[in-house]
Design a protein around this motif. Structure first.
Motif, PDB file in Angstrom:
ATOM      1  N   UNK A 452       0.822  -1.201   0.000  1.00  0.00           N
ATOM      2  CA  UNK A 452       0.000   0.000   0.000  1.00  0.00           C
ATOM      3  C   UNK A 452       0.861   1.259   0.000  1.00  0.00           C
ATOM      4  N   UNK A 453       1.890   1.268   0.850  1.00  0.00           N
ATOM      5  CA  UNK A 453       2.729   2.463   0.950  1.00  0.00           C
ATOM      6  C   UNK A 453       3.442   2.752  -0.359  1.00  0.00           C
ATOM      7  N   UNK A 454       3.963   1.706  -0.989  1.00  0.00           N
ATOM      8  CA  UNK A 454       4.679   1.945  -2.245  1.00  0.00           C
ATOM      9  C   UNK A 454       3.743   2.337  -3.379  1.00  0.00           C
ATOM     10  N   UNK A 455       2.545   1.770  -3.369  1.00  0.00           N
ATOM     11  CA  UNK A 455       1.573   2.182  -4.384  1.00  0.00           C
ATOM     12  C   UNK A 455       1.210   3.646  -4.204  1.00  0.00           C
ATOM     13  N   UNK A 456       1.059   4.066  -2.940  1.00  0.00           N
ATOM     14  CA  UNK A 456       0.758   5.480  -2.692  1.00  0.00           C
ATOM     15  C   UNK A 456       1.879   6.368  -3.199  1.00  0.00           C
ATOM     16  N   UNK A 457       3.113   5.977  -2.900  1.00  0.00           N
ATOM     17  CA  UNK A 457       4.240   6.803  -3.321  1.00  0.00           C
ATOM     18  C   UNK A 457       4.301   6.900  -4.843  1.00  0.00           C
ATOM     19  N   UNK A 458       4.165   5.748  -5.497  1.00  0.00           N
ATOM     20  CA  UNK A 458       4.260   5.768  -6.955  1.00  0.00           C
ATOM     21  C   UNK A 458       3.096   6.527  -7.572  1.00  0.00           C
TER      22      UNK A 458
END
Lengths: 564, 200
Positions: A452-458
């Motif tokens: 979730x965190x990496x999807x948000x960042x990307x």
């Protein structure tokens, strides 16, 4: 006597003057209630401008300084000096397509995207409307990208200010007065330097290496398995192309798989006898140019040691069916092996994996899937994707519609599970056995918060390659993350294939001014002239008398009389 | 047409002064020197008022009506009156009749007032692309101000220059003087003066 008369006349003037001042004051106070709107400033994002082999595409101009209009059909409007403002959901795409293809003149186009809520353009498809909006955006994007538009095209998000302006412009249009210099209205101004070609657009390939366990007697190179995903995007508005599904989902899957295997490989007891190579490549939309350059940089030994490569492309919004795309025939032994291992895990998860075969045509420069670049160098590779058909050039590369909400995190989770388990089965030789290595609630469980965190960042980082510098924050983040999970990190900088060239100026500020027409200014000048003349005559009358006023106009005739 | 708008507003703000000068007998008697001197006195008065306001006036914290502050403002506005007195009586004018003297002084006073208070905002603001009514209103205010200053000067000349006044009118004259002197603090917003004081 004369003094008293003068005093009386002076007193009369004063009384009139004070009444006049009171009236003027009242007028000012009353009229002060309604004042004109102040100028509005809005962030706008320009349509991409690029060339393929010298053929121009996209919007070729950036500066904008025209009146605002609300429709193409206003009677008597001079569209070549009007900027048409249109919300995307009210767009008639067939009409727009006709208009653009037939090269009809227009001062500019301002497209209003639905209101931004958080970082999402289109919400989860809850209603038919959301799905409709997504389709409209996809079609609009494809239309605009492949057209050569000689006027500026900008995207903006709807908000209260610009909606008020739009309503006003519509009202003005409805009264039948087209917006021109003589009728007032709103003026849209974007001052931005003329777009220049980006001199050497760089692509950055990031690779991470996890070495396997070499036994004491092993003299040969260990076989390698590669997991690859391309991380850059391309879209109609490069400042908004965050590509959450294409290919943010692939990048996140790769990072999570790297994390899981780095945990396994950190302990020599659980280190497999395969090297793992993770590749984050750039240049995906441009026929996977980055992947080609990356592969060419390998030395022969490494290339020969790659047993197979799995490329991840758009794995973020599938439900039950995933596709493996191959270029070698499915009967090929290696392909069969890969397919079977993936299918086994898929059966356990309750999903199906289909296989699609697309032959490579060497003479065709179009590379539709990443695995084709591997196949051209005789490396076995497959692409895992939710797309069932090969995308055309610059299609499905992340764009306006591809935002955080178009993703289903569960799909990413399932894909990671699929790939990780099948890789582990292959590496540790557990084919056919029902063992779950990355089971939930184990120490090797897939971490949904990480995903979730990496999807948000990307989803917050637009990643169009020519506009990403070598030191861009997203590239640094990816480098750091991959280096955390792998033993050896290597970064390669290349320039994009010369066939593509790009132009900068991707975002700007739009100023909206409410202007008065020339007619108004002329009217005001006339009124002022009349007022001053009246004042002059009034003052001459009261201070010098009527005779003086008449004498001002009668001098020439009297001279003539004298001469005669 | 933005310079056009600036031009329009400038005509509205400064035109009446020029028209007044040329229309009335002032131009015949060539009283421009008097007006110029009056403008200079206005400049001096404005500076003195600013200094006094900056020194003696406090920022009101909660915006309540403080009678002492208002009294102070009224007293400082009397500096205005003192300046006018100076311009009317103390300066040496050429031999012009009382009638024309007060008109010339009033005109010079109003012209200086307009230039100081309205020229800079006009130049900076009216040339922009955005259209507002603000500068037209400012011009109208300048017109009203001209009338006000002329009447002030007339009052001043009545009070200090004429020696033989009818008895009955004297208290009325002084009452009008008092009202007119305090009017600037009522019509012009207090915020303007406070802004000037904070600038110091």
């Amino acid at each position: 006597m004369a003094g008293r008369r003068r005093g009386r006349i002076g007193g009369g003037v004063e009384v009139l003057d004070s009444i006049y001042s009171v009236v003027a004051l009242v007028f000012i106070l009353v009229a002060c209630v309604e004042l004109g709107d102040a100028a509005t400033a809005v962030d706008v994002y320009r349509l991409i401008q690029y060339d393929i082999a010298g053929v121009p595409y996209g919007s070729r101009l950036a500066g904008l300084n025209h009146h605002a209009g609300a429709s193409f059909f206003a009677p008597g409007a001079d569209l070549s000096r009007t900027v048409v403002m249109m919300p995307v959901r009210e767009l008639n795409l067939t009409f727009l397509r006709e208009y653009i293809i037939s090269n009809q003149p227009l001062g500019g186009l301002l497209l209003l995207l639905p209101e931004k809520v958080g970082n999402r353009i289109v919400g989860k498809i809850k209603s038919k409307d959301d799905g409709l909006m997504r389709n409209i955006l996809v079609e609009l994007e494809q239309l605009l990208i492949h057209a050569n538009i000689p006027y500026p095209v900008y995207f903006a998000f709807e908000d209260d200010k610009i909606n008020a302006v739009l309503a006003d412009v519509r009202r003005n249009d409805a009264t039948g007065q087209p917006p021109m210099a003589t009728t007032g209205g709103y003026k849209l101004l974007v001052s931005i330097p003329e777009p220049k070609r980006v001199s050497s657009p760089t692509i950055t390939n990031i690779q991470g290496w996890l070495p396997g366990l070499k036994g004491d007697g092993d003299t040969n190179q260990l076989p390698t398995i590669a997991v690859v995903a391309s991380y850059d995007t391309f879209g109609a508005a490069p400042a908004l192309s965050v590509g959450s599904d294409s290919n943010g989902s692939g990048v996140v899957a790769l990072l999570e798989i790297a994390r899981l295997f780095s945990r396994l490989y950190s302990n020599p007891k659980t280190r497999g006898r395969y090297n793992l190579l993770f590749g984050l490549t750039s240049g995906g939309p441009y026929n996977y140019d980055g992947t080609l350059k990356w592969l060419r940089s390998f030395d022969q030994r490494l290339r020969e040691s790659i047993e197979y490569a799995i490329c991840l492309n758009s794995i973020g919004s599938w439900k039950n069916e995933l596709w493996i795309h191959v270029s070698k025939p499915p009967e090929n032994a290696y392909i069969k092996q890969v397919h079977e291992s993936l299918s086994d895990v898929a059966n356990e998860l309750g999903v199906t994996i289909g296989i699609k075969h697309k032959k490579i045509n060497i003479s065709n420069p179009r590379v539709a899937w990443e695995h084709e670049q591997f196949s051209r160098l005789r490396i076995t590779a497959v692409t895992l994707s939710e797309l069932s058909a090969a995308p055309e050039l610059l299609e499905s590369t992340g764009g306006l519609h591809d935002t955080r909400d178009s993703l289903d995190e569960a799909a990413v989770y399932r894909t990671i599970r699929l790939v990780a388990e099948s890789l582990a089965k292959h590496i540790y030789g557990h084919q056919g056995r029902n063992i779950q290595i990355f089971a939930d609630n184990s120490s090797l469980a897939i971490n949904p918060f990480y995903i979730s965190a990496w999807l948000d960042l990307l989803s917050r980082a637009p990643r169009v390659a020519p506009f990403l510098s070598k030191t861009d924050p997203i590239i640094s983040s990816l480098k750091k993350e991959l280096s955390d999970h792998t033993v050896e990190l290597h970064v390669q900088h290349e320039t994009i294939d010369g066939m593509f060239s790009f132009y900068d100026s991707t975002r700007a500020t739009l100023n909206v001014y409410q202007v008065a027409s020339v007619a108004f200014d002329l009217l005001l000048l006339l009124a002022l002239g009349a007022y001053l003349i009246l004042l002059f005559s009034f003052l001459v009358l009261t201070t010098r008398g009527l005779d003086d006023l008449i004498n001002l106009f009668r001098r020439p005739p009297s001279r003539k009389v004298k001469a005669a | 047409m933005t310079v056009f708008h600036f031009f329009n507003c400038a005509i509205l703000t400064f035109g009446p002064h020029a028209v007044y000068y040329s229309a009335t007998p002032l131009s015949e008697y060539d009283t421009i020197g008097t007006s110029a001197k009056a403008a200079a006195v206005y400049l001096g008065t404005a500076l003195v008022k600013l200094v006094c306001l900056a020194t003696f006036l406090k920022e009101s914290e909660n915006g309540n009506f403080d009678p002492y502050q208002e009294l102070l403002k009224v007293l400082i506005n009397f500096i205005d009156v003192a300046g006018l007195y100076f311009a009317l009586t103390q300066l040496t004018h050429r031999n012009i009749s009382q009638n024309h003297k007060f008109q010339a002084v009033g005109l010079g006073w109003a012209f200086a007032d307009s230039v100081l208070h309205r020229l800079a905002p006009l130049w900076v603001g009216a040339r922009g692309l955005e259209f507002t009514w603000e500068y037209v209103f400012q011009g109208l205010e300048a017109n009203a101000n001209l009338v006000l200053n002329l009447s002030l000067a007339a009052l001043g000349s009545l009070m200090w220059l004429r020696k033989n006044k009818p008895r009955i009118l004297i208290p009325i004259i002084y009452a009008c003087a008092g009202v007119l002197a305090t009017m600037p603090s009522i019509t012009r917003s207090d915020g303007k003066y406070l802004f000037i004081t904070t600038m110091w």
